[in-house]
Design a protein around this motif. Sequence first.
Motif, PDB file in Angstrom:
ATOM      1  N   GLY A  67       0.798  -1.223   0.000  1.00 53.09           N
ATOM      2  CA  GLY A  67       0.000   0.000   0.000  1.00 53.09           C
ATOM      3  C   GLY A  67       0.827   1.268   0.000  1.00 53.09           C
ATOM      4  N   GLN A  68       2.140   1.139  -0.213  1.00 51.76           N
ATOM      5  CA  GLN A  68       3.036   2.298  -0.086  1.00 51.76           C
ATOM      6  C   GLN A  68       3.893   2.498  -1.333  1.00 51.76           C
ATOM      7  OE1 GLN A  68       3.210   4.360   2.688  1.00 51.76           O
ATOM      8  NE2 GLN A  68       1.484   3.250   3.580  1.00 51.76           N
ATOM      9  N   ASN A  69       3.412   2.082  -2.471  1.00 56.27           N
ATOM     10  CA  ASN A  69       4.220   2.230  -3.693  1.00 56.27           C
ATOM     11  C   ASN A  69       4.367   3.695  -4.118  1.00 56.27           C
ATOM     12  OD1 ASN A  69       1.480   2.097  -4.183  1.00 56.27           O
ATOM     13  ND2 ASN A  69       1.602   0.651  -5.870  1.00 56.27           N
TER      14      ASN A  69
ATOM     15  N   SER B 284      -4.528  13.481  -0.212  1.00 56.28           N
ATOM     16  CA  SER B 284      -3.161  14.018  -0.259  1.00 56.28           C
ATOM     17  C   SER B 284      -2.291  13.165  -1.182  1.00 56.28           C
ATOM     18  CB  SER B 284      -2.562  14.043   1.147  1.00 56.28           C
ATOM     19  OG  SER B 284      -2.539  12.725   1.700  1.00 56.28           O
ATOM     20  N   HIS B 285      -2.442  11.839  -1.079  1.00 51.66           N
ATOM     21  CA  HIS B 285      -1.712  10.917  -1.946  1.00 51.66           C
ATOM     22  C   HIS B 285      -2.370   9.547  -1.864  1.00 51.66           C
ATOM     23  CE1 HIS B 285       0.170  10.197   1.928  1.00 51.66           C
ATOM     24  NE2 HIS B 285       1.065   9.347   1.461  1.00 51.66           N
ATOM     25  N   HIS B 286      -1.864   8.579  -2.618  1.00 52.32           N
ATOM     26  CA  HIS B 286      -2.599   7.319  -2.766  1.00 52.32           C
ATOM     27  C   HIS B 286      -2.224   6.252  -1.747  1.00 52.32           C
ATOM     28  CE1 HIS B 286       1.207   6.163  -4.541  1.00 52.32           C
ATOM     29  NE2 HIS B 286       0.808   4.903  -4.480  1.00 52.32           N
ATOM     30  N   HIS B 287      -1.335   6.551  -0.802  1.00 52.73           N
ATOM     31  CA  HIS B 287      -0.936   5.506   0.153  1.00 52.73           C
ATOM     32  C   HIS B 287      -2.125   5.060   0.995  1.00 52.73           C
ATOM     33  CE1 HIS B 287       3.618   6.589  -0.094  1.00 52.73           C
ATOM     34  NE2 HIS B 287       3.165   5.905  -1.146  1.00 52.73           N
ATOM     35  N   TRP B 288      -2.184   3.738   1.199  1.00 54.93           N
ATOM     36  CA  TRP B 288      -3.393   3.145   1.754  1.00 54.93           C
ATOM     37  C   TRP B 288      -3.750   3.641   3.147  1.00 54.93           C
ATOM     38  CZ3 TRP B 288      -3.425  -2.755   0.152  1.00 54.93           C
ATOM     39  CH2 TRP B 288      -3.481  -2.826  -1.253  1.00 54.93           C
ATOM     40  N   ASP B 289      -2.727   4.003   3.941  1.00 61.61           N
ATOM     41  CA  ASP B 289      -3.060   4.453   5.296  1.00 61.61           C
ATOM     42  C   ASP B 289      -3.804   5.793   5.271  1.00 61.61           C
ATOM     43  OD1 ASP B 289      -0.493   5.484   4.424  1.00 61.61           O
ATOM     44  OD2 ASP B 289      -0.097   6.147   6.474  1.00 61.61           O
ATOM     45  N   HIS B 290      -3.746   6.512   4.148  1.00 56.53           N
ATOM     46  CA  HIS B 290      -4.474   7.786   4.051  1.00 56.53           C
ATOM     47  C   HIS B 290      -5.769   7.661   3.253  1.00 56.53           C
ATOM     48  CE1 HIS B 290      -1.356  10.255   5.937  1.00 56.53           C
ATOM     49  NE2 HIS B 290      -0.548   9.340   5.437  1.00 56.53           N
ATOM     50  N   LEU B 291      -6.015   6.488   2.695  1.00 54.12           N
ATOM     51  CA  LEU B 291      -7.168   6.300   1.801  1.00 54.12           C
ATOM     52  C   LEU B 291      -8.274   5.451   2.411  1.00 54.12           C
ATOM     53  CD1 LEU B 291      -5.983   5.427  -1.831  1.00 54.12           C
ATOM     54  CD2 LEU B 291      -6.900   7.571  -0.989  1.00 54.12           C
TER      55      LEU B 291
ATOM     56  N   GLU C  24      10.737  11.551  -2.677  1.00 48.79           N
ATOM     57  CA  GLU C  24      10.892  10.109  -2.887  1.00 48.79           C
ATOM     58  C   GLU C  24       9.847   9.269  -2.165  1.00 48.79           C
ATOM     59  OE1 GLU C  24      13.641   8.388  -4.829  1.00 48.79           O
ATOM     60  OE2 GLU C  24      13.052  10.311  -5.659  1.00 48.79           O
ATOM     61  N   HIS C  25       9.075   9.868  -1.286  1.00 46.52           N
ATOM     62  CA  HIS C  25       8.069   9.109  -0.533  1.00 46.52           C
ATOM     63  C   HIS C  25       6.907   8.694  -1.438  1.00 46.52           C
ATOM     64  CE1 HIS C  25       5.604   7.992   2.967  1.00 46.52           C
ATOM     65  NE2 HIS C  25       4.615   8.608   2.362  1.00 46.52           N
ATOM     66  N   THR C  26       6.528   9.566  -2.344  1.00 48.20           N
ATOM     67  CA  THR C  26       5.434   9.263  -3.268  1.00 48.20           C
ATOM     68  C   THR C  26       5.461  10.263  -4.423  1.00 48.20           C
ATOM     69  OG1 THR C  26       3.060   8.800  -3.397  1.00 48.20           O
ATOM     70  CG2 THR C  26       3.698  10.671  -2.053  1.00 48.20           C
TER      71      THR C  26
ATOM     72  N   PRO D  84       0.706  15.328   4.925  1.00 48.62           N
ATOM     73  CA  PRO D  84       1.140  14.196   5.722  1.00 48.62           C
ATOM     74  C   PRO D  84       2.503  13.709   5.240  1.00 48.62           C
ATOM     75  CG  PRO D  84      -0.307  13.408   4.004  1.00 48.62           C
ATOM     76  CD  PRO D  84      -0.051  14.879   3.728  1.00 48.62           C
ATOM     77  N   ASP D  85       3.232  13.074   6.114  1.00 48.10           N
ATOM     78  CA  ASP D  85       4.432  12.282   5.792  1.00 48.10           C
ATOM     79  C   ASP D  85       5.686  13.074   5.430  1.00 48.10           C
ATOM     80  OD1 ASP D  85       2.664  10.234   6.195  1.00 48.10           O
ATOM     81  OD2 ASP D  85       2.539   9.593   4.111  1.00 48.10           O
ATOM     82  N   ALA D  86       5.549  14.240   4.764  1.00 49.66           N
ATOM     83  CA  ALA D  86       6.753  14.972   4.377  1.00 49.66           C
ATOM     84  C   ALA D  86       7.453  15.520   5.616  1.00 49.66           C
ATOM     85  CB  ALA D  86       6.406  16.108   3.421  1.00 49.66           C
TER      86      ALA D  86
HETATM   87 ZN   LIG Z   1       2.518   8.161   2.524  1.00 50.83          ZN
END
Ligand SMILES: [Zn+2]
Length: 493
Positions: A53-55, A332-339, A411-413, A430-432
């Motif tokens: 979930g973090q590609n 914010s982005h497609h990572h599963w923990d935020h979706l 590089e995170h997403t 988030p995350d940055a």
């Molecule tokens: Zn993320």
Amino acid sequence: MRKFTISMALVLAFAAGPSAQQADPVKAAAGALGAGALKTLQFTGSGANFSVGQNFTPAEPWPRVAVKSYTASINFDTGSLRQELVREMGTTMPRGGGAPFTGEQRQIQVVSGNFAWNLGAPAQAGGAPPPAAPQPGNAVERMLMLWATPQGFVKAAMANNATTRKAKGGTEVSFMVGGRYKMTGIINTQNDVERVQTWIDQPIVGDMRVETAYSGYKDFGGVRFPSRIVQSQDGYPSLDLTIATVTANPAVDISVPDNVRTAQPAPVAVTSQTLADGVFYLTGGSHHSLAVEMKDHIVLVDVPQPEQRALAVIAKAKEVIPNKPIRFLVTSHHHWDHLGGIRTAIDEGATIVTHQTNKAFLERVAKTPHTINPDRLSMSKRSVKIQTVGDMGKLTDGTRTIELHRLTNYEHTGDMLVVYLPKEKILAEPDAFTPPATPTTPLVVTAVPYAVALYDNIKRLNLDVQSIVPLHGARTGDVAELARLAGKGNAGN
Ligand SMILES: [Zn+2]
């Protein structure tokens, strides 16, 4: 009607005929793998696991993390599994997401029956370990992992009245675990379990396929076992192990800790903090949201997991901004923990605002079957509305403007949209950059490049930011702190 029933029964009986005449392939595999004599099993190895979930983009594989050592200890009689992983990270994280760490990271994950928990290492060498951390959400995945091992699979097939049919390369064996989870595998002509598929509930991609492939079977000191195990989740590798040792019938005593047995799910709490007129920071869990009041509607930023929390976040947004519909959900982005709540937002009727690289993925998410654990959208079947953004997007009602900017060199997403309110001088992301517990705590070394990217983007876009509102963590920050923790000196604004 009666005639139809009888003829269907005949067809089924005929279809079952040919395989019933063959030797039982499940029994043959049980014999070859020595499953009958195994009460417990331990295997060790090394390789990699992957941050599901973090590609970097939805079209790329999961980021890889090296696993220096892996040990699985199984008790088939009690339905218990203990996995111990030592993961290793250099000075840079792989491209994509996952929690930043550096050096060695030990993880101990356990399941016994319906209970799952994690064990931590003592804070100091020789000290007492922390109490077990209940992980009820991981029980099914771990339980199915246990029964997907070659010997576990044949034991489960025999215990659950498996059906068999001829398939390419051998026999396909299918059964239900716990009356709810389908397992299907291939036993090849050498009587080895070659591949096992199962499906688990995942709030975003629904009935998610977990496939485990076994190859290079050989004799490990009396136990026939694969020398390579490759598991994939949702189509990309999630675990890749080269097996070093296998031990038959070691002592594996796993009992459920009392605090795990009696654990109650944490109540869903959403708290609201007013950041500016009509701008609300919705916190209370590990992932936060933002609700922005527009002239005749609400814009929400991120609705994390799971559906129960998403419903509470939506209710809170409507409480602090009454009598207006939620018209837009910005991801914010497609990572599963935020979706995790995206399907709840689609069901709510919100238009999903996202980076253009996520369109196909979110269209799939909106339609994916959720039969294991049906959610609201699987009932309403509401169709998704998506509004895509490239490097820059804007939502405005003529008075208030919300800018969305894609971070570059991040590089995170690849699709991170930070949310900037020019009038209020607020930047949410988030995350940055998650401000650490105290201003004097340094960032984890592998998280520094993300903070650098955020700082460089703020400068590149010439954003006038007074407050950085992180969608993780416990407090807001500012650009001076970001600059300092990013190693940019006291550049400030
Ligand atoms: Zn993320």
